[in-house]
Design an enzyme around this catalytic site. Structure first.
Site, PDB file in Angstrom:
ATOM      1  N   LYS A  14       3.569   9.924  -1.996  1.00 18.85           N
ATOM      2  CA  LYS A  14       4.841  10.159  -2.694  1.00 18.85           C
ATOM      3  C   LYS A  14       4.620  10.709  -4.104  1.00 18.85           C
ATOM      4  O   LYS A  14       5.398  11.547  -4.546  1.00 18.85           O
ATOM      5  CB  LYS A  14       5.762   8.936  -2.654  1.00 18.85           C
ATOM      6  N   ARG A  89      12.314  -0.713  -5.636  1.00 23.19           N
ATOM      7  CA  ARG A  89      11.502  -1.253  -4.546  1.00 23.19           C
ATOM      8  C   ARG A  89      12.091  -2.551  -3.999  1.00 23.19           C
ATOM      9  O   ARG A  89      11.590  -3.086  -3.005  1.00 23.19           O
ATOM     10  CB  ARG A  89      10.097  -1.575  -5.058  1.00 23.19           C
ATOM     11  N   ARG A 128      -9.150   6.782  -0.821  1.00 19.65           N
ATOM     12  CA  ARG A 128      -8.769   7.021  -2.220  1.00 19.65           C
ATOM     13  C   ARG A 128      -9.492   6.046  -3.151  1.00 19.65           C
ATOM     14  O   ARG A 128      -9.889   6.404  -4.262  1.00 19.65           O
ATOM     15  CB  ARG A 128      -7.255   6.867  -2.363  1.00 19.65           C
ATOM     16  N   ARG A 134      -9.329   2.922  -8.091  1.00 16.10           N
ATOM     17  CA  ARG A 134      -8.120   2.179  -8.475  1.00 16.10           C
ATOM     18  C   ARG A 134      -8.290   0.717  -8.122  1.00 16.10           C
ATOM     19  O   ARG A 134      -8.692   0.392  -7.002  1.00 16.10           O
ATOM     20  CB  ARG A 134      -6.897   2.758  -7.736  1.00 16.10           C
ATOM     21  N   ARG A 145       0.166  -4.900  -0.104  1.00 15.75           N
ATOM     22  CA  ARG A 145       1.149  -3.933  -0.624  1.00 15.75           C
ATOM     23  C   ARG A 145       1.982  -3.353   0.515  1.00 15.75           C
ATOM     24  O   ARG A 145       3.192  -3.140   0.372  1.00 15.75           O
ATOM     25  CB  ARG A 145       0.436  -2.828  -1.415  1.00 15.75           C
TER      26      ARG A 145
HETATM   27  P1  AMP Z   1       2.602   2.847  -7.243  1.00 17.21           P
HETATM   28  O1  AMP Z   1       1.749   3.772  -8.017  1.00 17.21           O
HETATM   29  O2  AMP Z   1       4.022   3.357  -7.088  1.00 17.21           O
HETATM   30  O3  AMP Z   1       1.996   2.438  -5.923  1.00 17.21           O
HETATM   31  O4  AMP Z   1       2.729   1.503  -8.109  1.00 17.21           O
HETATM   32  C1  AMP Z   1       1.570   0.751  -8.457  1.00 17.21           C
HETATM   33  C2  AMP Z   1       1.939  -0.682  -8.785  1.00 17.21           C
HETATM   34  O5  AMP Z   1       2.842  -0.717  -9.897  1.00 17.21           O
HETATM   35  C3  AMP Z   1       2.663  -1.444  -7.675  1.00 17.21           C
HETATM   36  O6  AMP Z   1       1.771  -1.974  -6.712  1.00 17.21           O
HETATM   37  C4  AMP Z   1       3.365  -2.530  -8.491  1.00 17.21           C
HETATM   38  O7  AMP Z   1       2.445  -3.534  -8.905  1.00 17.21           O
HETATM   39  C5  AMP Z   1       3.779  -1.760  -9.737  1.00 17.21           C
HETATM   40  N1  AMP Z   1       5.132  -1.170  -9.559  1.00 17.21           N
HETATM   41  C6  AMP Z   1       5.437   0.144  -9.532  1.00 17.21           C
HETATM   42  N2  AMP Z   1       6.762   0.325  -9.351  1.00 17.21           N
HETATM   43  C7  AMP Z   1       7.310  -0.913  -9.266  1.00 17.21           C
HETATM   44  C8  AMP Z   1       8.620  -1.398  -9.044  1.00 17.21           C
HETATM   45  N3  AMP Z   1       9.657  -0.561  -8.877  1.00 17.21           N
HETATM   46  N4  AMP Z   1       8.803  -2.750  -9.008  1.00 17.21           N
HETATM   47  C9  AMP Z   1       7.772  -3.595  -9.188  1.00 17.21           C
HETATM   48  N5  AMP Z   1       6.506  -3.202  -9.359  1.00 17.21           N
HETATM   49  C10 AMP Z   1       6.261  -1.875  -9.403  1.00 17.21           C
END
Ligand code: AMP
Length: 192
Positions: A14, A89, A128, A134, A145
């Site tokens: 995404k 989310r 990745r 990461r 996740r």
């Molecule tokens: P992402 O890069 O979108 O996978 O986000 C990485 C991490 O950031 C997630 O696993 C959460 O720990 C945190 N995170 C990102 N967006 C949100 C959200 N909308 N609500 C809560 N945690 C978030």
């Protein structure tokens, strides 16, 4: 003017697609994950708080995330629209975003969901992890996740489906192929 969301399980690409859509439609892409990671890197108070959750693959609490998004959406560059990547989310975040938009007499135009099979995602994310290091990309955390996505974020998708603004795209394939699919469905959504 486009206000849109991109939703997808971890590893569905995404972020990559968001950057491309943002470039083609001329709207700013806002990734909550990227904002958190930048704060973690900068060791800001927000980053120190967020890290406790991110490292375990948990959601950062709504109280922290909502405020961050509200502040970001009050900046001048979102006046011509935005593409939110990774927010909302949870259904509580959906309600919060509704409130922010209602205050500005605004609404979402389209919600794009990238779909992909869990095993394919685990495979991609393990790849990745090797490349980027990461800290939230080991197998147990990846599966956690994904579980959170199914348990919480699919309810978000269902809410937007009820509002008839959801459009789904198969996220499996070459990056360019997925972008072509996305641009096609967005064109169709805009002319509908
Ligand atoms: P992402 O890069 O979108 O996978 O986000 C990485 C991490 O950031 C997630 O696993 C959460 O720990 C945190 N995170 C990102 N967006 C949100 C959200 N909308 N609500 C809560 N945690 C978030």
């Amino acid at each position: 003017m486009t206000r849109m969301l991109i939703i997808g399980p971890p590893g569905s690409g995404k972020g990559t697609q968001a950057e491309r859509i943002s470039g083609r439609l001329g709207v700013v892409a806002i990734s909550t994950g990227d904002i958190f990671r930048a704060n973690v890197k900068g060791e800001t108070p927000l980053g120190i708080e967020a890290r406790k959750y991110m490292d375990n693959g948990d959601f950062v609490p709504d109280s922290v995330t909502n405020k961050m998004v509200r502040d970001r959406l009050s900046e001048a560059d979102v006046e011509n629209g935005f593409l939110l990547d990774g927010y909302p989310r949870t259904t509580a975040q959906v309600d919060y975003l509704d409130e922010i938009l209602a205050k500005g007499d605004e609404k979402l135009d389209v919600v794009l969901q990238l779909t992909a099979d869990d095993e394919e995602l685990v495979h991609r994310l393990l790849g990745r992890a090797k490349e980027t290091g990461r800290s939230d990309d080991n197998e147990a955390i990846i599966r956690h996740r994904l579980d959170l996505y199914h348990e919480q974020t699919e309810a978000v998708v269902a809410k937007y489906a009820e509002r008839a603004i959801l459009t789904q795209v198969d996220g499996i394939g070459l990056i360019d192929e997925v972008t072509d699919r996305v641009m096609q469905v967005l064109k169709a959504a805009q002319t509908a």
